[in-house]
Design a protein around this motif. Sequence first.
Motif: not given
Length: 858
Positions: A380-387
């Motif tokens: 997962d790339p950082p912050g995928i849920l937040a994005d």
Amino acid sequence: MKRSLICGLLAMWTLAAEAAPAEMRAFYAPTFDINTQASCDAIIADTLASNINAVFVEIRGRADAYYYPNRDDSTYPNSEPRGQLYAISPSDLDVLQYFIDRLHAASPRVEVHAWLTTYNTWNRTTPPASPSHIYNAHPEWITEDSSGNPVNYPVPSAGDDAPLDPGIPAVQDHIYNVFMDIVRNYDIDGIHFDYIRLLGSNSGYDPVALAQFQAETGFPYNPASPGALGEVYEAWRRDQIAQLVQRVHAQTMLEKPWVEVSAFLVNFSDSVEVLGQGYNWWVAHEAIDVLHPGCYSTTVSGTEGDWDFYVAKLAQSGDQNTRPMVAALGSYLVVDSTNYVYDPPRNNQFVTTLRANSRVPDGFNFFAHSALFEASEGADPPGILADNLFDPGGPMDTWVDVPAIAHKPDEESTPPNAPASLSATLSGGFPQITFSRPAAAGDGDLPVHYRLYRDTDASVDLHYDNLVMEWWDLASSRTSFSFDDTAATAGTYHYAAVAYDDWNNEASATAGPVTVTTGSTHIIETRAGGLNVGDYSESGTFTDSSSHSTAPGCTPGIGSRFALPGDANGRNDRARFTPSGLATGTYDVHVTTHGISSANAQGITVRVNDAGGISTSTYDLTVANAGNVWDQVATMDYTAGQGHWIEFDNSTQTNIGDSTNSRMAACAVRLVSQSSSPTPWEPKPPVSPPTPTPADVIVDSEPTSLDYDDAQSSSAWQSTSYSPSGTLFGGSARYYASGNYPMDDYAVWVVDLPVAGTWAIDGWMRSEQTGLAQGVQYRFVDRYGVVHSVTTTQRPGGSGWVVNVDGVPDGNAYHFDAGRVYVTLHGNTTGSEMIIADALRFRYIDAVPVGLTLLGDQ
């Protein structure tokens, strides 16, 4: 209460805020994510780059502190040690204040809620390091199971964080003080209960708790053979937890009514019945502000199922809309089981599905920050849920405000007027700040609280580190304020005086610059690059050292100077400090050395030349005394311009045999004016509730989720709304069928009396009384600990408040203290007859006569 923003907000943001309804959008920041300044900075940056409007910071992990207990005010004693579960870095970091300073200053402002675990104490195989930690200091507070075994850690079957027993009064007092210490000393927006429950159903049986139960209910209880009393004990134990929530909420409403008291809920079967988490009672009795029901499921349907369970539980008493409910979502669980990567669409579906529920959440609280903003699963790339939540097209792609809490009485957001006639001038070489009480604001409010901040910048930063004075004026009667800032060192300063009304709305005024030429604190170091090195001189043989003290105020990385008594020069070395930038006055003189064992000059002479002449003393300049700390060695009556000095002389040094570990290393001295006292806060006056007015207290038996509790099964208590004339109190009641006699389930009413006094106890009876119990048995305990077992009839010949529960006429009614009274219906002496459990009423008769003894109640 959300404080009024002083600066205007961007028009674009304002339009966006108006486009969507208010909704809490928060995340949990656990202890292991906030114990370093670097991690705090990262979390704050993520917050400000998203549409998060509240952060829940776990500042009590396992009975340890990530703030400063009793920081300014010790009204609520709190000795819990700092950073036991995870080390705090830097060691002086005040995590809670760090978040408050930065998120409250953001535009738009972000709320900070203090998140505390409640009964847990420890979850490691080795004990906490601090002897004052309650796991070490009070092992007797750790709860026991029904067999008398401590529920300690690790225990294979019940090793849940060594929980404290809620039935022990000392436990309740300790936790109450911890919560209220934070409420009083920190400018938080909310305080959040976590683990406000039993950690397992087979717990809460400490001998002190069992004895307390018997004292309050009149029943001796053996958990090894609970019988019908088991349900009474569970109700009593549930009420102990409820009392803590109620107590914190009630006092918070008095101390700081704008602070939200909230709690995280669990849905393990039924946490009300099984784990003592009586959130329905909290809501029905206005003992909580906001609920955060945990919806920790891997599926959308499971998440909605959890939510629906909580709503249905509250709906039993018609309270599903009484208090705000924020859905706590387990975002860390939305992981693809095949590829082990986060599933952003599912996380978004949690939100959109619950928004479509018939009971729409008042917000969402995601567990946890790391799941939203960091890559911890697969590729997962950082912050995928937040994005996916916050970027355009996501369910939270615009900013919205946190909803106001409608049930908070007189909640308002009009700021007071700023402090009037603020001025900052020099007086006696130090800044003197004065201001006046402003006129009342448009809503009629005057300030009740003032703070004064100092900064070197014209735009004064309202951070705690800049706070120099605080005044409380709860009566809003004081008209003028003055403060001499004798702690100001040499420099140019600006000041901000801030006024707060009774809902913590604020307004500020600024003054300055004011230039201080001398100051009250003066540090002299010994190496180039240090403070006031021109005031340092030496005679004899001195050598550079790469080591330097880390005492507060010292310059890092510059090294220091030292002398040896056994070198070619012998004991003929003097280090002299001649302060040149001080105002005339009396100063305490401190010295510090580095932390290396070679700093070991024993028996040296300390010589002071001041207004009284030259005085001498001996001193051990060693690591043990002054290593990386300031240690007072003298007092100096200083007169400006007279060349006074303090000197360290090794001519009398006693340990001269070791050529390397006998160094005289006075790394720095510090002079502090005796007129510069610690921060002179004016403490907040005690805040006590108004004396309540005695009034009838009625506790109904329906709906069953409230005070009255029972097991409700086909062979036990049942609900009924049947009555020929519709005369059941509230339209329904509970009954125990005659065919199920003998009775093996008890009913208990939990009564909360507002004042001590003489109270009569009445029971409600329907008009149709055929076949009801003639020998029904009630039990309760009066203020003197006397157990009253009363046999009365449910065929009194009339309807209404006609059952004589206490068994005596009003003139002989019993005396009770304010607070809890438990009334139990536990049998029928006349055999197989139906028993009705309807409403109970405590009717105030009179105050307890002064000087009445136990004999008066026999």
